[in-house]
Design an enzyme around this catalytic site. Structure first.
Site, PDB file in Angstrom:
ATOM      1  N   ARG A 168       0.838  -1.202   0.000  1.00 57.67           N
ATOM      2  CA  ARG A 168       0.000   0.000   0.000  1.00 57.67           C
ATOM      3  C   ARG A 168       0.875   1.254   0.000  1.00 57.67           C
ATOM      4  O   ARG A 168       0.540   2.265  -0.592  1.00 57.67           O
ATOM      5  CB  ARG A 168      -0.897   0.009   1.235  1.00 57.67           C
ATOM      6  CG  ARG A 168      -1.984  -1.040   1.176  1.00 57.67           C
ATOM      7  CD  ARG A 168      -2.916  -0.905   2.354  1.00 57.67           C
ATOM      8  NE  ARG A 168      -3.935  -1.943   2.341  1.00 57.67           N
ATOM      9  CZ  ARG A 168      -3.821  -3.086   2.995  1.00 57.67           C
ATOM     10  NH1 ARG A 168      -2.756  -3.346   3.712  1.00 57.67           N
ATOM     11  NH2 ARG A 168      -4.788  -3.984   2.939  1.00 57.67           N
TER      12      ARG A 168
ATOM     13  N   ALA B 287      -9.065   5.669   0.147  1.00 54.42           N
ATOM     14  CA  ALA B 287      -7.994   5.443  -0.830  1.00 54.42           C
ATOM     15  C   ALA B 287      -6.685   5.116  -0.114  1.00 54.42           C
ATOM     16  O   ALA B 287      -6.370   5.713   0.920  1.00 54.42           O
ATOM     17  CB  ALA B 287      -7.817   6.682  -1.702  1.00 54.42           C
TER      18      ALA B 287
ATOM     19  N   ASP C  79      -3.893   5.807   5.683  1.00 52.80           N
ATOM     20  CA  ASP C  79      -3.496   6.698   6.776  1.00 52.80           C
ATOM     21  C   ASP C  79      -2.769   7.937   6.241  1.00 52.80           C
ATOM     22  O   ASP C  79      -2.944   9.042   6.749  1.00 52.80           O
ATOM     23  CB  ASP C  79      -2.609   5.940   7.773  1.00 52.80           C
ATOM     24  CG  ASP C  79      -3.298   4.683   8.270  1.00 52.80           C
ATOM     25  OD1 ASP C  79      -4.336   4.805   8.937  1.00 52.80           O
ATOM     26  OD2 ASP C  79      -2.836   3.571   7.946  1.00 52.80           O
TER      27      ASP C  79
ATOM     28  N   ASP D 170      -9.871  -4.150   8.525  1.00 48.62           N
ATOM     29  CA  ASP D 170      -8.991  -5.131   9.162  1.00 48.62           C
ATOM     30  C   ASP D 170      -9.644  -5.679  10.434  1.00 48.62           C
ATOM     31  O   ASP D 170      -9.579  -6.873  10.720  1.00 48.62           O
ATOM     32  CB  ASP D 170      -7.652  -4.471   9.518  1.00 48.62           C
ATOM     33  CG  ASP D 170      -7.205  -3.507   8.442  1.00 48.62           C
ATOM     34  OD1 ASP D 170      -6.233  -3.773   7.756  1.00 48.62           O
ATOM     35  OD2 ASP D 170      -7.892  -2.466   8.275  1.00 48.62           O
TER      36      ASP D 170
ATOM     37  N   SER E 114     -12.839  -5.799  11.021  1.00 44.13           N
ATOM     38  CA  SER E 114     -13.953  -6.690  10.665  1.00 44.13           C
ATOM     39  C   SER E 114     -13.406  -8.051  10.250  1.00 44.13           C
ATOM     40  O   SER E 114     -13.974  -9.089  10.607  1.00 44.13           O
ATOM     41  CB  SER E 114     -14.844  -6.068   9.595  1.00 44.13           C
ATOM     42  OG  SER E 114     -14.130  -5.930   8.397  1.00 44.13           O
ATOM     43  N   ARG E 115     -12.284  -8.062   9.542  1.00 43.74           N
ATOM     44  CA  ARG E 115     -11.685  -9.351   9.145  1.00 43.74           C
ATOM     45  C   ARG E 115     -11.257 -10.156  10.369  1.00 43.74           C
ATOM     46  O   ARG E 115     -11.454 -11.370  10.430  1.00 43.74           O
ATOM     47  CB  ARG E 115     -10.482  -9.106   8.228  1.00 43.74           C
ATOM     48  CG  ARG E 115     -10.900  -8.700   6.833  1.00 43.74           C
ATOM     49  CD  ARG E 115      -9.716  -8.409   5.933  1.00 43.74           C
ATOM     50  NE  ARG E 115     -10.180  -8.104   4.589  1.00 43.74           N
ATOM     51  CZ  ARG E 115      -9.555  -7.312   3.737  1.00 43.74           C
ATOM     52  NH1 ARG E 115      -8.417  -6.745   4.061  1.00 43.74           N
ATOM     53  NH2 ARG E 115     -10.055  -7.100   2.537  1.00 43.74           N
TER      54      ARG E 115
ATOM     55  N   HIS F  63      -3.110   0.814   8.546  1.00 42.24           N
ATOM     56  CA  HIS F  63      -3.860  -0.122   7.702  1.00 42.24           C
ATOM     57  C   HIS F  63      -2.822  -0.699   6.741  1.00 42.24           C
ATOM     58  O   HIS F  63      -2.535  -0.124   5.699  1.00 42.24           O
ATOM     59  CB  HIS F  63      -4.970   0.604   6.946  1.00 42.24           C
ATOM     60  CG  HIS F  63      -5.597  -0.219   5.845  1.00 42.24           C
ATOM     61  ND1 HIS F  63      -6.231  -1.412   6.074  1.00 42.24           N
ATOM     62  CD2 HIS F  63      -5.663  -0.021   4.507  1.00 42.24           C
ATOM     63  CE1 HIS F  63      -6.662  -1.911   4.930  1.00 42.24           C
ATOM     64  NE2 HIS F  63      -6.321  -1.078   3.957  1.00 42.24           N
TER      65      HIS F  63
END
Ligand code: NAD
Length: 313
Positions: free
Chosen positions: A90, A121, A125, A150, A152-153, A177
């Site tokens: 990312r 997007a 962060d 993350d 929720s995963r 993230h």
């Protein structure tokens, strides 16, 4: 002129933005939904397609718009950006997406927009930090999806492991993230009982819990390798955040919030639980982390700070 009700703008009508728009229509959260993208045919096509759904949901105005339409919006959700390619981190997306962010925020602010910005997007962060800097809006009114997806995963994985509804798992992913994120296993609970007690019952070691964290943090790669992008999970996270704002819920959600002292950190957007209401981030909730987790938070923040300092040098 806004219809009576909530007006939301989504910028970026790709996989994430269009899934978000669809979910917003299904959940009947905004009376007016504006879709903006450089790919105008796509936004017009999506607006026409989504309009058909309103024969089955509450009446709504959905259209392909421009930044001028954002002047009286309560919320702008930014999902525009170059998507993460297989094998690409990312953080490698920074330069490309900073330019895109600037090209969005300038006309958005020129419209007179004075609402809340939520950024998805990537690297989220850093992009959130950029959106706040470029817009000059209060830091509580610009925030990111952070570690929402993350978390929720993680909850889905732990819910499967311990055979409970993921919504009953009170555990968070904190930090960036991205690759340096971590889980607050030491404080996490299910029904008020420490998660580590459930782990012990199931004969799971700390190493097993770390493996669940690793799989959580790398799930995006699993999805991207198979279908090129991830969007249903993040779209639903964004809709959950939008609902907390539009309905003034004061909901405690994991987001990418601006820190001004919490966790001993400042001048950074990073994943943490926070109270979300109609004003944006009403309060950052600082979890009292164990010493090991605190070290991970500091390390994650250091990674982000290095990139932010380079990007804004
Ligand atoms: P996509 O390529 O499908 O869509 C991106 C859209 O942005 C495209 O429609 C493109 O035309 C548009 N766009 C590009 N430049 C623009 C500009 N200057 N103005 C307006 N629109 C512009 O990508 P996607 O899969 O929808 O992902 C979008 C972003 O969301 C990426 O940065 C991706 O990494 C990120 N993402 C974040 C999370 C998260 O948890 N935060 C999860 C998944 C994806």
């Amino acid at each position: 002129m806004a219809l009576k009700g909530h007006k939301v703008v989504v910028v970026g009508d790709g996989a994430v933005g269009s899934a978000y728009a669809f979910a917003m229509v299904q959940q009947e959260l905004a009376e007016e939904l504006v879709i903006i993208d450089v790919f105008k045919d796509k936004t017009e096509g999506d607006a026409l397609d989504l309009e058909d759904a309103t024969a089955f949901t509450a009446p709504k105005k959905i259209y392909s718009g421009d930044y001028a339409d954002a002047h009286d919006a309560e919320l702008v959700v930014i999902t525009a950006g170059a998507p993460q390619k297989p094998g690409e981190t990312r953080l490698q997306l920074v330069d490309k997406n900073l330019k895109i962010m600037k090209s969005i925020i300038e006309p958005l602010m020129a419209s007179g927009f004075n609402g809340i910005i939520v950024v998805a997007a990537n690297p989220v962060d850093i992009m959130t930090y950029a959106a706040q800097k470029f817009s000059g809006l209060p830091k509580t009114r610009v925030f990111g999806s952070g570690t929402s997806l993350d978390t929720s995963r993680l909850r889905v994985a732990l819910g499967k492991q311990f055979k409970v509804d993921p919504r009953s798992v009170d555990a968070y992913i904190l930090g960036e993230h991205g690759d340096s994120e971590f889980a607050n296993y030491d404080e996490a609970v299910i029904g008020g009982r420490p998660l580590k007690a459930f782990a012990s019952d199931a004969k799971l070691t700390d190493a097993d819990l770390e493996k669940i964290l690793y799989q959580t943090a790398h799930k995006a790669y699993e999805i991207i390798n198979r279908k090129g992008a991830t969007y249903y999970g993040i779209a639903t996270s964004l809709v959950r955040i939008s609902r907390a704002i539009l309905r003034d819920e004061h909901a405690v959600l994991p987001v990418g919030a601006y820190l001004d002292g919490a966790y001993g950190l400042d001048d950074i957007y990073i994943g943490t639980p926070a109270v979300i209401d109609a004003q944006g981030v009403a309060k950052v909730i600082e979890i009292p982390l164990s010493p090991t987790e605190n070290e991970r938070m500091q390390a994650s923040a250091k990674t982000l700070k290095e990139i932010t300092n380079d990007a804004f040098a």
